[in-house]
Design a protein around this motif. Sequence first.
Motif, PDB file in Angstrom:
ATOM      1  N   PRO A  71       0.828  -1.210   0.000  1.00 32.91           N
ATOM      2  CA  PRO A  71       0.000   0.000   0.000  1.00 32.91           C
ATOM      3  C   PRO A  71       0.865   1.264   0.000  1.00 32.91           C
ATOM      4  O   PRO A  71       1.805   1.386   0.775  1.00 32.91           O
ATOM      5  CB  PRO A  71      -0.800  -0.129   1.299  1.00 32.91           C
ATOM      6  N   GLY A  72       0.528   2.191  -0.882  1.00 38.76           N
ATOM      7  CA  GLY A  72       1.295   3.422  -1.005  1.00 38.76           C
ATOM      8  C   GLY A  72       2.409   3.365  -2.019  1.00 38.76           C
ATOM      9  O   GLY A  72       2.966   4.419  -2.380  1.00 38.76           O
ATOM     10  N   ASP A  73       2.767   2.182  -2.495  1.00 41.24           N
ATOM     11  CA  ASP A  73       3.781   2.098  -3.546  1.00 41.24           C
ATOM     12  C   ASP A  73       3.269   2.783  -4.808  1.00 41.24           C
ATOM     13  O   ASP A  73       2.067   2.811  -5.085  1.00 41.24           O
ATOM     14  CB  ASP A  73       4.121   0.638  -3.866  1.00 41.24           C
ATOM     15  N   VAL A  74       4.200   3.321  -5.584  1.00 40.25           N
ATOM     16  CA  VAL A  74       3.854   4.047  -6.801  1.00 40.25           C
ATOM     17  C   VAL A  74       4.526   3.386  -7.994  1.00 40.25           C
ATOM     18  O   VAL A  74       5.722   3.073  -7.949  1.00 40.25           O
ATOM     19  CB  VAL A  74       4.291   5.529  -6.709  1.00 40.25           C
ATOM     20  N   ILE A  75       3.746   3.164  -9.043  1.00 38.50           N
ATOM     21  CA  ILE A  75       4.294   2.757 -10.334  1.00 38.50           C
ATOM     22  C   ILE A  75       4.253   3.975 -11.242  1.00 38.50           C
ATOM     23  O   ILE A  75       3.174   4.507 -11.529  1.00 38.50           O
ATOM     24  CB  ILE A  75       3.490   1.601 -10.964  1.00 38.50           C
ATOM     25  N   ALA A  76       5.410   4.450 -11.669  1.00 42.70           N
ATOM     26  CA  ALA A  76       5.493   5.544 -12.633  1.00 42.70           C
ATOM     27  C   ALA A  76       5.416   4.924 -14.018  1.00 42.70           C
ATOM     28  O   ALA A  76       6.262   4.111 -14.390  1.00 42.70           O
ATOM     29  CB  ALA A  76       6.788   6.325 -12.447  1.00 42.70           C
ATOM     30  N   CYS A  77       4.380   5.293 -14.778  1.00 40.26           N
ATOM     31  CA  CYS A  77       4.000   4.565 -15.996  1.00 40.26           C
ATOM     32  C   CYS A  77       4.917   4.781 -17.179  1.00 40.26           C
ATOM     33  O   CYS A  77       4.649   4.270 -18.269  1.00 40.26           O
ATOM     34  CB  CYS A  77       2.580   4.945 -16.392  1.00 40.26           C
ATOM     35  N   GLY A  78       6.010   5.533 -17.001  1.00 38.38           N
ATOM     36  CA  GLY A  78       6.890   5.835 -18.115  1.00 38.38           C
ATOM     37  C   GLY A  78       6.468   7.122 -18.797  1.00 38.38           C
ATOM     38  O   GLY A  78       5.364   7.629 -18.585  1.00 38.38           O
ATOM     39  N   THR A  79       7.340   7.652 -19.627  1.00 37.86           N
ATOM     40  CA  THR A  79       7.067   8.923 -20.295  1.00 37.86           C
ATOM     41  C   THR A  79       7.063   8.728 -21.793  1.00 37.86           C
ATOM     42  O   THR A  79       7.352   7.635 -22.302  1.00 37.86           O
ATOM     43  CB  THR A  79       8.105   9.988 -19.889  1.00 37.86           C
ATOM     44  N   SER A  80       6.723   9.803 -22.516  1.00 43.46           N
ATOM     45  CA  SER A  80       6.722   9.770 -23.973  1.00 43.46           C
ATOM     46  C   SER A  80       7.691  10.821 -24.491  1.00 43.46           C
ATOM     47  O   SER A  80       8.625  11.221 -23.785  1.00 43.46           O
ATOM     48  CB  SER A  80       5.297   9.987 -24.500  1.00 43.46           C
ATOM     49  N   VAL A  81       7.493  11.283 -25.696  1.00 41.60           N
ATOM     50  CA  VAL A  81       8.426  12.223 -26.319  1.00 41.60           C
ATOM     51  C   VAL A  81       8.409  13.572 -25.596  1.00 41.60           C
ATOM     52  O   VAL A  81       7.437  13.924 -24.938  1.00 41.60           O
ATOM     53  CB  VAL A  81       8.080  12.420 -27.808  1.00 41.60           C
ATOM     54  N   GLY A  82       9.509  14.305 -25.716  1.00 43.76           N
ATOM     55  CA  GLY A  82       9.580  15.640 -25.139  1.00 43.76           C
ATOM     56  C   GLY A  82      10.416  15.763 -23.894  1.00 43.76           C
ATOM     57  O   GLY A  82      10.457  16.837 -23.282  1.00 43.76           O
ATOM     58  N   VAL A  83      11.114  14.701 -23.498  1.00 46.48           N
ATOM     59  CA  VAL A  83      11.988  14.776 -22.324  1.00 46.48           C
ATOM     60  C   VAL A  83      13.112  15.777 -22.602  1.00 46.48           C
ATOM     61  O   VAL A  83      13.639  15.858 -23.709  1.00 46.48           O
ATOM     62  CB  VAL A  83      12.569  13.386 -22.005  1.00 46.48           C
ATOM     63  N   GLY A  84      13.465  16.549 -21.574  1.00 44.59           N
ATOM     64  CA  GLY A  84      14.534  17.528 -21.737  1.00 44.59           C
ATOM     65  C   GLY A  84      15.254  17.795 -20.442  1.00 44.59           C
ATOM     66  O   GLY A  84      14.940  17.199 -19.405  1.00 44.59           O
ATOM     67  N   SER A  85      16.196  18.723 -20.470  1.00 43.82           N
ATOM     68  CA  SER A  85      17.011  19.005 -19.301  1.00 43.82           C
ATOM     69  C   SER A  85      16.503  20.233 -18.562  1.00 43.82           C
ATOM     70  O   SER A  85      15.822  21.089 -19.135  1.00 43.82           O
ATOM     71  CB  SER A  85      18.475  19.184 -19.685  1.00 43.82           C
ATOM     72  N   ILE A  86      16.835  20.306 -17.273  1.00 46.61           N
ATOM     73  CA  ILE A  86      16.423  21.392 -16.394  1.00 46.61           C
ATOM     74  C   ILE A  86      17.667  22.178 -15.998  1.00 46.61           C
ATOM     75  O   ILE A  86      18.654  21.603 -15.527  1.00 46.61           O
ATOM     76  CB  ILE A  86      15.761  20.855 -15.105  1.00 46.61           C
ATOM     77  N   LYS A  87      17.610  23.484 -16.144  1.00 50.15           N
ATOM     78  CA  LYS A  87      18.690  24.333 -15.653  1.00 50.15           C
ATOM     79  C   LYS A  87      18.457  24.663 -14.190  1.00 50.15           C
ATOM     80  O   LYS A  87      17.323  24.688 -13.719  1.00 50.15           O
ATOM     81  CB  LYS A  87      18.751  25.621 -16.473  1.00 50.15           C
TER      82      LYS A  87
ATOM     83  N   GLN B 133      11.000  22.909  -8.474  1.00 48.64           N
ATOM     84  CA  GLN B 133      12.099  23.697  -9.020  1.00 48.64           C
ATOM     85  C   GLN B 133      13.424  23.018  -8.725  1.00 48.64           C
ATOM     86  O   GLN B 133      13.632  22.493  -7.628  1.00 48.64           O
ATOM     87  CB  GLN B 133      12.095  25.099  -8.409  1.00 48.64           C
ATOM     88  N   LEU B 134      14.306  23.009  -9.739  1.00 46.08           N
ATOM     89  CA  LEU B 134      15.676  22.551  -9.506  1.00 46.08           C
ATOM     90  C   LEU B 134      16.405  23.663  -8.775  1.00 46.08           C
ATOM     91  O   LEU B 134      16.581  24.758  -9.313  1.00 46.08           O
ATOM     92  CB  LEU B 134      16.368  22.215 -10.824  1.00 46.08           C
ATOM     93  N   ALA B 135      16.769  23.405  -7.526  1.00 40.95           N
ATOM     94  CA  ALA B 135      17.391  24.436  -6.704  1.00 40.95           C
ATOM     95  C   ALA B 135      18.648  24.961  -7.369  1.00 40.95           C
ATOM     96  O   ALA B 135      19.453  24.198  -7.923  1.00 40.95           O
ATOM     97  CB  ALA B 135      17.714  23.874  -5.321  1.00 40.95           C
ATOM     98  N   ALA B 136      18.803  26.264  -7.325  1.00 36.48           N
ATOM     99  CA  ALA B 136      19.990  26.881  -7.912  1.00 36.48           C
ATOM    100  C   ALA B 136      21.236  26.399  -7.173  1.00 36.48           C
ATOM    101  O   ALA B 136      21.232  26.226  -5.947  1.00 36.48           O
ATOM    102  CB  ALA B 136      19.882  28.401  -7.819  1.00 36.48           C
ATOM    103  N   ALA B 137      22.270  26.146  -7.923  1.00 36.24           N
ATOM    104  CA  ALA B 137      23.521  25.693  -7.323  1.00 36.24           C
ATOM    105  C   ALA B 137      24.079  26.759  -6.398  1.00 36.24           C
ATOM    106  O   ALA B 137      24.020  27.949  -6.695  1.00 36.24           O
ATOM    107  CB  ALA B 137      24.542  25.362  -8.414  1.00 36.24           C
ATOM    108  N   ARG B 138      24.579  26.320  -5.254  1.00 32.73           N
ATOM    109  CA  ARG B 138      25.187  27.258  -4.319  1.00 32.73           C
ATOM    110  C   ARG B 138      26.512  27.772  -4.854  1.00 32.73           C
ATOM    111  O   ARG B 138      27.326  27.029  -5.374  1.00 32.73           O
ATOM    112  CB  ARG B 138      25.416  26.574  -2.963  1.00 32.73           C
ATOM    113  N   GLN B 139      26.701  29.078  -4.712  1.00 30.16           N
ATOM    114  CA  GLN B 139      27.966  29.676  -5.135  1.00 30.16           C
ATOM    115  C   GLN B 139      29.015  29.485  -4.043  1.00 30.16           C
ATOM    116  O   GLN B 139      28.696  29.546  -2.841  1.00 30.16           O
ATOM    117  CB  GLN B 139      27.769  31.172  -5.408  1.00 30.16           C
TER     118      GLN B 139
END
Length: 265
Positions: free
Chosen positions: A220-236, A254-260
């Motif tokens: 109970p509570g487990d998650v199956i992520a069904c996979g993705t389709s076209v359009g995958v890309g990178s996050i800055k 949000q992808l946290a900004a890298a610490r300086q």
Amino acid sequence: MTSWIRFRQPQGHIGFGVLDNGSIAEFDGDMFGEAAANGRQWKLDDVQLLSPCVPSKVVALWNNFHALSQKLGKAAPSHPLFLIKPPMSVIGPGEPIRRPKGYSGKIAYEGELGIVIGKRCANVSADEAGEYIFGYTCVNDVTAVDLLNEDPNFAQWCRSKGFDTFSCIGPVIERGFDWRSAHVVTRLDEVERQNYPLSDMIFTPEQQVSMISHDMTLMPGDVIACGTSVGVGSIKDGSTVIVSIDGIGALPNQLAAARQPEMVA
């Protein structure tokens, strides 16, 4: 349809309940077992939404959509192709995705439908599988892409996808959701990057639950992520990904900004 959520209120209390018109009816007990309304009401704006479940594992599929399979030049699999993501990788809506320490490479998003298991599930048939599906949610399956094939001798799927904060889940678990007519839409900084129909899945949710339950027991509570389709890309660093599915809601992270590096006087 019924929308189940988990939340934290400002004093630190963590609870779960049903969302209705901007308010939460809190429940006591077990979301996946005996649960009863306790009479407390919370305004949605006054709480922090958490991942709507606490899975013991996230089972993440690869190559489960015809469009992506054709783009990659891969044959449709005869059995779901999957990896396991640890529970420490799970975060909820609005929580930051953290870049792994010492990793400066590409990080990718994948907008997906998530199946939430409602009761212990082992060796069930496809006809029975629907009884074990509690509901559905949105998933952003995050990947440290450059680590996947870092070692040419072994593809590191679990390592590249298993970092803390790399499984974004939420905002709700929607019961009674009809996936057949729905689309997954992923936006990166408000620009649409993915918009694909769930009807294009190679394995239906019931088939996924059945076949995977013959490989391992789902809890109970487990998650199956069904996979993705076209359009995958990178996050800055500093960019926000929003995965949305009509009938479920929107999952922003949000992808946290890298610490300086600190300047030494």
